[in-house]
Design a protein around this motif. Structure first.
Motif, PDB file in Angstrom:
ATOM      1  N   ARG A   1      -7.644 -45.608  56.700  1.00 22.64           N
ATOM      2  CA  ARG A   1      -6.518 -45.578  55.749  1.00 22.64           C
ATOM      3  C   ARG A   1      -5.748 -44.273  55.866  1.00 22.64           C
ATOM      4  O   ARG A   1      -4.509 -44.270  55.906  1.00 22.64           O
ATOM      5  N   LEU A   2      -6.465 -43.171  55.995  1.00 24.04           N
ATOM      6  CA  LEU A   2      -5.795 -41.872  56.091  1.00 24.04           C
ATOM      7  C   LEU A   2      -5.083 -41.695  57.433  1.00 24.04           C
ATOM      8  O   LEU A   2      -4.018 -41.080  57.494  1.00 24.04           O
ATOM      9  N   ARG A   3      -5.645 -42.233  58.497  1.00 24.26           N
ATOM     10  CA  ARG A   3      -4.948 -42.171  59.795  1.00 24.26           C
ATOM     11  C   ARG A   3      -3.659 -42.986  59.715  1.00 24.26           C
ATOM     12  O   ARG A   3      -2.603 -42.553  60.190  1.00 24.26           O
ATOM     13  N   ASN A   4      -3.735 -44.167  59.118  1.00 21.94           N
ATOM     14  CA  ASN A   4      -2.537 -44.976  58.914  1.00 21.94           C
ATOM     15  C   ASN A   4      -1.509 -44.193  58.107  1.00 21.94           C
ATOM     16  O   ASN A   4      -0.321 -44.200  58.429  1.00 21.94           O
ATOM     17  N   ALA A   5      -1.946 -43.524  57.056  1.00 24.48           N
ATOM     18  CA  ALA A   5      -1.029 -42.763  56.201  1.00 24.48           C
ATOM     19  C   ALA A   5      -0.299 -41.690  56.992  1.00 24.48           C
ATOM     20  O   ALA A   5       0.898 -41.462  56.799  1.00 24.48           O
ATOM     21  N   ARG A   6      -1.010 -41.046  57.897  1.00 27.08           N
ATOM     22  CA  ARG A   6      -0.375 -40.003  58.712  1.00 27.08           C
ATOM     23  C   ARG A   6       0.623 -40.617  59.698  1.00 27.08           C
ATOM     24  O   ARG A   6       1.678 -40.060  59.951  1.00 27.08           O
ATOM     25  N   LYS A   7       0.276 -41.778  60.241  1.00 23.96           N
ATOM     26  CA  LYS A   7       1.164 -42.427  61.208  1.00 23.96           C
ATOM     27  C   LYS A   7       2.417 -42.996  60.539  1.00 23.96           C
ATOM     28  O   LYS A   7       3.488 -42.972  61.118  1.00 23.96           O
ATOM     29  N   THR A   8       2.280 -43.519  59.325  1.00 20.40           N
ATOM     30  CA  THR A   8       3.436 -44.098  58.635  1.00 20.40           C
ATOM     31  C   THR A   8       4.152 -43.064  57.766  1.00 20.40           C
ATOM     32  O   THR A   8       5.216 -43.340  57.236  1.00 20.40           O
ATOM     33  N   PHE A  32       2.194 -40.559  49.357  1.00 17.29           N
ATOM     34  CA  PHE A  32       1.154 -40.934  48.401  1.00 17.29           C
ATOM     35  C   PHE A  32      -0.163 -41.209  49.126  1.00 17.29           C
ATOM     36  O   PHE A  32      -1.217 -40.676  48.758  1.00 17.29           O
ATOM     37  N   CYS A  33      -0.105 -42.036  50.163  1.00 14.91           N
ATOM     38  CA  CYS A  33      -1.315 -42.434  50.885  1.00 14.91           C
ATOM     39  C   CYS A  33      -2.015 -41.236  51.535  1.00 14.91           C
ATOM     40  O   CYS A  33      -3.242 -41.199  51.613  1.00 14.91           O
ATOM     41  N   LYS A  34      -1.244 -40.284  52.008  1.00 17.21           N
ATOM     42  CA  LYS A  34      -1.837 -39.103  52.645  1.00 17.21           C
ATOM     43  C   LYS A  34      -2.584 -38.225  51.649  1.00 17.21           C
ATOM     44  O   LYS A  34      -3.497 -37.509  52.032  1.00 17.21           O
ATOM     45  N   ASN A  35      -2.198 -38.283  50.387  1.00 16.38           N
ATOM     46  CA  ASN A  35      -2.751 -37.340  49.420  1.00 16.38           C
ATOM     47  C   ASN A  35      -3.761 -37.919  48.446  1.00 16.38           C
ATOM     48  O   ASN A  35      -4.405 -37.169  47.731  1.00 16.38           O
ATOM     49  N   VAL A  36      -3.911 -39.220  48.415  1.00 17.43           N
ATOM     50  CA  VAL A  36      -4.931 -39.795  47.545  1.00 17.43           C
ATOM     51  C   VAL A  36      -6.261 -39.853  48.309  1.00 17.43           C
ATOM     52  O   VAL A  36      -6.280 -40.052  49.523  1.00 17.43           O
ATOM     53  N   ARG A  37      -7.341 -39.622  47.583  1.00 14.72           N
ATOM     54  CA  ARG A  37      -8.693 -39.764  48.116  1.00 14.72           C
ATOM     55  C   ARG A  37      -9.429 -40.714  47.191  1.00 14.72           C
ATOM     56  O   ARG A  37      -9.426 -40.534  45.977  1.00 14.72           O
ATOM     57  N   PHE A  38     -10.080 -41.714  47.760  1.00 15.00           N
ATOM     58  CA  PHE A  38     -10.815 -42.655  46.939  1.00 15.00           C
ATOM     59  C   PHE A  38     -12.236 -42.158  46.693  1.00 15.00           C
ATOM     60  O   PHE A  38     -12.913 -41.678  47.607  1.00 15.00           O
ATOM     61  N   SER A  39     -12.655 -42.271  45.461  1.00 15.41           N
ATOM     62  CA  SER A  39     -13.898 -41.658  44.991  1.00 15.41           C
ATOM     63  C   SER A  39     -15.142 -42.132  45.737  1.00 15.41           C
ATOM     64  O   SER A  39     -16.031 -41.326  46.030  1.00 15.41           O
ATOM     65  N   GLN A  40     -15.217 -43.403  46.071  1.00 14.59           N
ATOM     66  CA  GLN A  40     -16.432 -43.904  46.717  1.00 14.59           C
ATOM     67  C   GLN A  40     -16.605 -43.317  48.117  1.00 14.59           C
ATOM     68  O   GLN A  40     -17.720 -43.008  48.526  1.00 14.59           O
ATOM     69  N   GLU A  64      -9.153 -33.235  57.348  1.00 11.90           N
ATOM     70  CA  GLU A  64      -8.232 -32.331  58.046  1.00 11.90           C
ATOM     71  C   GLU A  64      -8.211 -32.563  59.553  1.00 11.90           C
ATOM     72  O   GLU A  64      -7.262 -32.185  60.235  1.00 11.90           O
ATOM     73  N   GLN A  65      -9.242 -33.216  60.078  1.00 12.05           N
ATOM     74  CA  GLN A  65      -9.323 -33.464  61.519  1.00 12.05           C
ATOM     75  C   GLN A  65      -8.662 -34.782  61.935  1.00 12.05           C
ATOM     76  O   GLN A  65      -8.639 -35.125  63.112  1.00 12.05           O
ATOM     77  N   ILE A  66      -8.111 -35.504  60.973  1.00  7.54           N
ATOM     78  CA  ILE A  66      -7.441 -36.777  61.280  1.00  7.54           C
ATOM     79  C   ILE A  66      -6.012 -36.461  61.720  1.00  7.54           C
ATOM     80  O   ILE A  66      -5.040 -36.810  61.072  1.00  7.54           O
ATOM     81  N   GLN A  67      -5.897 -35.780  62.812  1.00  4.93           N
ATOM     82  CA  GLN A  67      -4.616 -35.372  63.388  1.00  4.93           C
ATOM     83  C   GLN A  67      -4.467 -36.038  64.753  1.00  4.93           C
ATOM     84  O   GLN A  67      -5.387 -36.709  65.221  1.00  4.93           O
ATOM     85  N   GLY A  89       0.722 -52.416  55.808  1.00  2.00           N
ATOM     86  CA  GLY A  89       1.724 -53.129  55.022  1.00  2.00           C
ATOM     87  C   GLY A  89       2.102 -52.406  53.745  1.00  2.00           C
ATOM     88  O   GLY A  89       3.286 -52.197  53.463  1.00  2.00           O
ATOM     89  N   PHE A  90       1.113 -51.994  52.977  1.00  2.00           N
ATOM     90  CA  PHE A  90       1.413 -51.332  51.701  1.00  2.00           C
ATOM     91  C   PHE A  90       2.050 -49.964  51.895  1.00  2.00           C
ATOM     92  O   PHE A  90       2.952 -49.587  51.143  1.00  2.00           O
ATOM     93  N   SER A  91       1.622 -49.222  52.914  1.00  2.00           N
ATOM     94  CA  SER A  91       2.241 -47.906  53.121  1.00  2.00           C
ATOM     95  C   SER A  91       3.691 -48.062  53.584  1.00  2.00           C
ATOM     96  O   SER A  91       4.560 -47.308  53.155  1.00  2.00           O
ATOM     97  N   LYS A  92       3.962 -49.053  54.410  1.00  2.00           N
ATOM     98  CA  LYS A  92       5.346 -49.265  54.845  1.00  2.00           C
ATOM     99  C   LYS A  92       6.231 -49.716  53.688  1.00  2.00           C
ATOM    100  O   LYS A  92       7.394 -49.332  53.608  1.00  2.00           O
ATOM    101  N   ILE A  93       5.667 -50.517  52.797  1.00  2.00           N
ATOM    102  CA  ILE A  93       6.426 -50.901  51.600  1.00  2.00           C
ATOM    103  C   ILE A  93       6.760 -49.657  50.788  1.00  2.00           C
ATOM    104  O   ILE A  93       7.906 -49.456  50.371  1.00  2.00           O
TER     105      ILE A  93
END
Length: 127
Positions: free
Chosen positions: A11-18, A22-30, A42-45, A103-107
């Motif tokens: 999810r975070l790699r997708n966020a960086r690519k798109t 919001f997606c880049k900065n949210v972290r899910f608790s689980q 930080e290494q997802i570059q 899909g959701f990040s592009k929206i």
């Protein structure tokens, strides 16, 4: 069936690519509860291949990049690497997750209205 840190990496790699702020900065608790930490995030570059991430984590990022940018790049050798690391149900969940993340990040990006930056914050993982 797929562990939360693995899904979160994709999810975070997708966020960086798109470039979804919001997606880049949210972290899910689980994912955090199961061991994903900010040093890994930080290494997802683009140079993740040379990072300290595990081979499994790098494979997830490579699959994410292929899914997002070159689906025809999923040749037989790559498929065998994925099958050696992930069960069929895990691969289905990862792939379905990638489709949803993209899909959701592009929206979100297309609708606009997001600030230029957001602080990193944690949210409860959706059930």
């Amino acid at each position: 069936v797929l562990d939360h840190p693995s899904k979160e990496l994709a999810r975070l790699r997708n966020a960086r690519k798109t470039n979804c702020v919001f997606c880049k900065n949210v972290r899910f608790s689980q994912a955090k509860a199961e061991g994903l930490n900010e040093e890994q995030v930080e290494q997802i570059q683009d140079d993740y291949v040379d990072s300290d991430l595990s081979p499994r984590q790098k494979l997830i990022l490579r699959y994410t990049d292929t899914f997002l940018t070159d689906p025809h790049g999923l040749d037989e050798a790559f498929k065998q690497e994925l099958k050696a690391e992930f069960s069929s149900p895990e691969l289905v969940e990862l792939t379905a997750g990638l489709a949803l993340f993209m899909g959701f990040s592009k929206i979100a990006v297309s609708l606009g209205g997001m600030p230029e930056s957001l602080p990193t914050f944690e949210m409860p993982t959706p059930e």
